[in-house]
Design an enzyme around this catalytic site. Structure first.
Site, PDB file in Angstrom:
ATOM      1  N   ASP A  55       0.962  -1.289  -0.058  1.00  0.00           N
ATOM      2  CA  ASP A  55       0.058  -0.011  -0.175  1.00  0.00           C
ATOM      3  C   ASP A  55       0.951   1.152  -0.077  1.00  0.00           C
ATOM      4  O   ASP A  55       0.792   2.306  -0.952  1.00  0.00           O
ATOM      5  CB  ASP A  55      -0.842  -0.036   1.367  1.00  0.00           C
ATOM      6  CG  ASP A  55      -1.996  -1.248   1.421  1.00  0.00           C
ATOM      7  OD1 ASP A  55      -3.020  -0.722   1.215  1.00  0.00           O
ATOM      8  OD2 ASP A  55      -1.463  -2.286   1.428  1.00  0.00           O
ATOM      9  N   ASP A 142      -6.166   5.407  -4.149  1.00  0.00           N
ATOM     10  CA  ASP A 142      -6.472   4.213  -3.481  1.00  0.00           C
ATOM     11  C   ASP A 142      -5.133   3.388  -3.819  1.00  0.00           C
ATOM     12  O   ASP A 142      -5.363   2.627  -4.786  1.00  0.00           O
ATOM     13  CB  ASP A 142      -7.707   3.904  -3.500  1.00  0.00           C
ATOM     14  CG  ASP A 142      -7.971   2.680  -2.290  1.00  0.00           C
ATOM     15  OD1 ASP A 142      -6.888   2.320  -1.813  1.00  0.00           O
ATOM     16  OD2 ASP A 142      -9.128   2.512  -2.037  1.00  0.00           O
ATOM     17  N   ASP A 145      -6.903  -0.674  -3.245  1.00  0.00           N
ATOM     18  CA  ASP A 145      -8.203  -0.827  -2.690  1.00  0.00           C
ATOM     19  C   ASP A 145      -8.493  -2.334  -2.664  1.00  0.00           C
ATOM     20  O   ASP A 145      -8.257  -3.187  -3.441  1.00  0.00           O
ATOM     21  CB  ASP A 145      -9.171  -0.207  -3.788  1.00  0.00           C
ATOM     22  CG  ASP A 145     -10.436  -0.249  -3.339  1.00  0.00           C
ATOM     23  OD1 ASP A 145     -10.625   0.081  -1.928  1.00  0.00           O
ATOM     24  OD2 ASP A 145     -11.435  -0.377  -4.041  1.00  0.00           O
ATOM     25  N   THR A 147      -7.316  -4.032   0.350  1.00  0.00           N
ATOM     26  CA  THR A 147      -6.128  -4.486   1.022  1.00  0.00           C
ATOM     27  C   THR A 147      -6.229  -6.206   1.612  1.00  0.00           C
ATOM     28  O   THR A 147      -5.511  -6.842   1.456  1.00  0.00           O
ATOM     29  CB  THR A 147      -5.594  -3.671   2.227  1.00  0.00           C
ATOM     30  OG1 THR A 147      -5.525  -2.345   1.656  1.00  0.00           O
ATOM     31  CG2 THR A 147      -4.186  -4.171   2.715  1.00  0.00           C
ATOM     32  N   SER A 232     -12.503  -5.106  -3.452  1.00  0.00           N
ATOM     33  CA  SER A 232     -12.039  -3.575  -4.323  1.00  0.00           C
ATOM     34  C   SER A 232     -13.157  -3.215  -5.459  1.00  0.00           C
ATOM     35  O   SER A 232     -14.007  -3.621  -5.861  1.00  0.00           O
ATOM     36  CB  SER A 232     -10.761  -3.924  -4.802  1.00  0.00           C
ATOM     37  OG  SER A 232     -10.661  -4.330  -6.010  1.00  0.00           O
ATOM     38  N   LYS A 235     -14.777  -4.544  -8.676  1.00  0.00           N
ATOM     39  CA  LYS A 235     -16.076  -4.610  -9.081  1.00  0.00           C
ATOM     40  C   LYS A 235     -16.802  -3.718 -10.091  1.00  0.00           C
ATOM     41  O   LYS A 235     -17.687  -3.912 -10.932  1.00  0.00           O
ATOM     42  CB  LYS A 235     -17.054  -4.467  -7.758  1.00  0.00           C
ATOM     43  CG  LYS A 235     -16.658  -5.794  -7.008  1.00  0.00           C
ATOM     44  CD  LYS A 235     -17.587  -5.386  -5.775  1.00  0.00           C
ATOM     45  CE  LYS A 235     -17.232  -4.608  -4.577  1.00  0.00           C
ATOM     46  NZ  LYS A 235     -16.115  -4.999  -3.784  1.00  0.00           N
ATOM     47  N   ARG A 249     -23.455  -1.141  -2.598  1.00  0.00           N
ATOM     48  CA  ARG A 249     -22.783  -1.260  -1.121  1.00  0.00           C
ATOM     49  C   ARG A 249     -23.395  -0.592  -0.237  1.00  0.00           C
ATOM     50  O   ARG A 249     -23.733   0.633  -0.403  1.00  0.00           O
ATOM     51  CB  ARG A 249     -21.304  -0.450  -1.637  1.00  0.00           C
ATOM     52  CG  ARG A 249     -20.385  -0.245  -0.475  1.00  0.00           C
ATOM     53  CD  ARG A 249     -19.090   0.084  -1.251  1.00  0.00           C
ATOM     54  NE  ARG A 249     -18.418   0.555  -0.044  1.00  0.00           N
ATOM     55  CZ  ARG A 249     -17.161   0.053   0.220  1.00  0.00           C
ATOM     56  NH1 ARG A 249     -16.979  -0.920  -0.008  1.00  0.00           N
ATOM     57  NH2 ARG A 249     -16.538   0.836   1.374  1.00  0.00           N
ATOM     58  N   ASP A 261     -12.240   5.424  -2.402  1.00  0.00           N
ATOM     59  CA  ASP A 261     -12.710   4.212  -2.736  1.00  0.00           C
ATOM     60  C   ASP A 261     -13.856   4.338  -3.870  1.00  0.00           C
ATOM     61  O   ASP A 261     -14.410   3.008  -4.280  1.00  0.00           O
ATOM     62  CB  ASP A 261     -13.612   3.721  -1.441  1.00  0.00           C
ATOM     63  CG  ASP A 261     -12.512   3.079  -0.490  1.00  0.00           C
ATOM     64  OD1 ASP A 261     -11.725   2.571  -0.738  1.00  0.00           O
ATOM     65  OD2 ASP A 261     -12.746   3.071   0.693  1.00  0.00           O
TER      66      ASP A 261
HETATM   67  N1  LIG Z   1     -16.814  -0.900   7.964  1.00  0.00           N
HETATM   68  C1  LIG Z   1     -16.681  -0.806   6.675  1.00  0.00           C
HETATM   69  N2  LIG Z   1     -17.558  -0.763   5.802  1.00  0.00           N
HETATM   70  C2  LIG Z   1     -17.518  -0.328   4.579  1.00  0.00           C
HETATM   71  N3  LIG Z   1     -16.316  -0.360   4.148  1.00  0.00           N
HETATM   72  C3  LIG Z   1     -15.320  -0.169   4.633  1.00  0.00           C
HETATM   73  C4  LIG Z   1     -15.339  -0.703   6.200  1.00  0.00           C
HETATM   74  N4  LIG Z   1     -14.117  -0.466   6.670  1.00  0.00           N
HETATM   75  C5  LIG Z   1     -13.113  -0.379   5.558  1.00  0.00           C
HETATM   76  N5  LIG Z   1     -14.046  -0.064   4.490  1.00  0.00           N
HETATM   77  C6  LIG Z   1     -13.350  -0.047   3.102  1.00  0.00           C
HETATM   78  O1  LIG Z   1     -14.050  -0.756   2.150  1.00  0.00           O
HETATM   79  C7  LIG Z   1     -12.751  -0.767   1.120  1.00  0.00           C
HETATM   80  C8  LIG Z   1     -12.665  -2.294   0.679  1.00  0.00           C
HETATM   81  O2  LIG Z   1     -13.852  -2.466  -0.049  1.00  0.00           O
HETATM   82  P1  LIG Z   1     -14.274  -3.719  -0.572  1.00  0.00           P
HETATM   83  O3  LIG Z   1     -15.131  -4.282   0.617  1.00  0.00           O
HETATM   84  O4  LIG Z   1     -15.254  -3.539  -1.675  1.00  0.00           O
HETATM   85  O5  LIG Z   1     -13.279  -4.626  -1.115  1.00  0.00           O
HETATM   86  C9  LIG Z   1     -11.551  -0.642   2.205  1.00  0.00           C
HETATM   87  O6  LIG Z   1     -10.779  -0.122   1.190  1.00  0.00           O
HETATM   88  P2  LIG Z   1      -9.138  -0.464   1.380  1.00  0.00           P
HETATM   89  O7  LIG Z   1      -9.029  -1.980   1.101  1.00  0.00           O
HETATM   90  O8  LIG Z   1      -8.320   0.579   0.566  1.00  0.00           O
HETATM   91  O9  LIG Z   1      -8.618  -0.029   2.762  1.00  0.00           O
HETATM   92  C10 LIG Z   1     -11.906   0.614   3.066  1.00  0.00           C
HETATM   93  O10 LIG Z   1     -11.940   1.663   2.598  1.00  0.00           O
HETATM   94 MG   LIG Z   2     -10.135   1.459  -0.461  1.00  0.00          MG
HETATM   95 MG   LIG Z   3      -7.331   0.622   3.577  1.00  0.00          MG
HETATM   96 MG   LIG Z   4      -6.538   0.897   0.126  1.00  0.00          MG
END
Ligand SMILES: Nc1ncnc2c1ncn2[C@@H]1O[C@H](COP(=O)(O)O)[C@@H](OP(=O)(O)O)[C@H]1O
Ligand SMILES: [Mg+2]
Ligand SMILES: [Mg+2]
Ligand SMILES: [Mg+2]
Length: 327
Positions: A55, A142, A145, A147, A232, A235, A249, A261
């Site tokens: 990251d 990001d 995205d 992680t 991420s 999608k 979402r 995001d």
């Molecule tokens: N409690 C929560 N509810 C929703 N989204 C969250 C969360 N905690 C973290 N995220 C966000 O959801 C992103 C990942 O989305 P997805 O679930 O679609 O893979 C994360 O990005 P990062 O991985 O860049 O931190 C983070 O920003």
């Molecule tokens: Mg993210």
């Molecule tokens: Mg993150």
């Molecule tokens: Mg990230």
């Protein structure tokens, strides 16, 4: 003066070329880390979400390439990571590891004859502290995205957008583990299929997908019409080329969405002919700083399904509020 093909007819041609180069180089570092990730490469942030050396490394490389490729432009970037946790004595080893990864990636690419110090790495990371807002230009990044998906060996994206006077005008999504051919996702891949998709879009110019290694853009995208679980903004990319029909979402109440995001993913979908709205049917507003100002929930789909999905989501939210009121 003749223009490069990518620049012709695209008012953000130079920025698009720089953004693609930045995302591709960052993706190269991420791929290498994902192949042999160690527990010591992963840290936990204050909000208990994970962050890895990749990251940070990705954020450094994107900021470096944008500055190198667009030297005459002022630079402002809203990015997810900051250098605070890397400045403690205990983090010196991990900072050295990130610095080595960044320098090795630069050498393997061969575009730039430079080497970064640990201090250069820290200040490149902090180049992402901008507050954005409705005026001027701001990159939105990001660096990884998804992680959690990245650590599991699954999908993730390097997501870079450009905000100009409050509007997202350009987006590039690097998805190193997303097969280039749509059918490979649904059929869980065939050996020999090319893996790694680079989506890009510029306002008014449509969206494209190409191999992340840098081939000629293959096809224009169009949102058309099964559920696939995926981490991420990959999608958004998958939806933009018709691998799915709806991306929804609905996070828990009180969760504040961040601009990085959604910036790149949403323009890739809208430029492919799709729509991205909040649960009330409003456009996403990226001009309010580091967070998205919006009603709870984000929906991406095509223009035929949007009214139906919005109606269903609004009814579900009302039912949930009614049920909560009864408790
Ligand atoms: N409690 C929560 N509810 C929703 N989204 C969250 C969360 N905690 C973290 N995220 C966000 O959801 C992103 C990942 O989305 P997805 O679930 O679609 O893979 C994360 O990005 P990062 O991985 O860049 O931190 C983070 O920003
Ligand atoms: Mg993210
Ligand atoms: Mg993150
Ligand atoms: Mg990230």
């Amino acid at each position: 003066m003749s223009q490069a093909p990518e620049v012709a007819g695209n008012p953000y041609g130079a920025e698009l070329a720089a953004a693609k180069k930045a995302v591709s180089l960052a993706a190269r570092l991420c791929q290498r880390v994902q192949r042999d990730i160690l527990q010591s490469d992963i840290q936990s942030k204050v909000d208990r979400t994970p962050v890895t050396v990749a990251d940070y490394g990705s954020q450094v490389l994107v900021s470096l390439v944008l500055k190198m490729e667009l030297p005459s432009q002022s630079f402002s970037m809203i990015a997810e990571e900051d250098s605070k946790d890397l400045r403690s004595d205990a983090a010196q080893e991990i900072l050295e590891h990130i610095t080595n990864l960044v320098n090795e990636t630069i050498v393997s690419d061969g575009s730039y004859d430079i080497s970064l110090s640990k201090d250069d790495v820290l200040s490149a990371i902090d180049g992402g502290k901008s507050e954005g807002g409705p005026s001027g230009r701001h990159w939105i990044l990001d660096p990884i995205d998804g992680t959690k998906g990245f650590i599991r060996g699954d999908q993730y994206a390097v997501a870079l957008g450009l905000l100009d006077e409050g509007k997202v005008v350009l987006g590039v999504l690097g998805c190193p583990n997303l097969p280039l051919k749509s059918s490979s996702i649904l059929n869980s891949g065939h050996s020999g299929d090319l893996v790694g998709s680079l989506f890009s879009a510029t306002i008014g110019c449509g969206a494209e997908v190409e191999a992340i290694g840098g081939s000629k853009p293959e096809k224009k995208l169009g949102v058309q019409a099964p559920p696939v679980r995926m981490d991420s903004q990959a999608k958004y990319g998958a939806l933009a080329r018709g691998d799915g029909a709806i991306f929804m979402r609905i996070p828990h109440q009180g969760y504040r969405e961040t601009v990085w995001d959604h910036a790149a993913g949403s323009i890739v979908v809208t430029e492919a002919g799709g729509m991205v709205k909040d649960a009330s049917g409003n456009d996403l507003d990226f001009s309010k700083g580091r967070h998205l100002d919006r009603d709870r929930g984000i929906i991406a789909t095509n223009k035929y399904l949007m009214p139906l999905v919005l109606k269903a989501v609004q009814e579900a939210v009302k039912e949930e509020q009614y049920a909560t009121a009864l408790v």
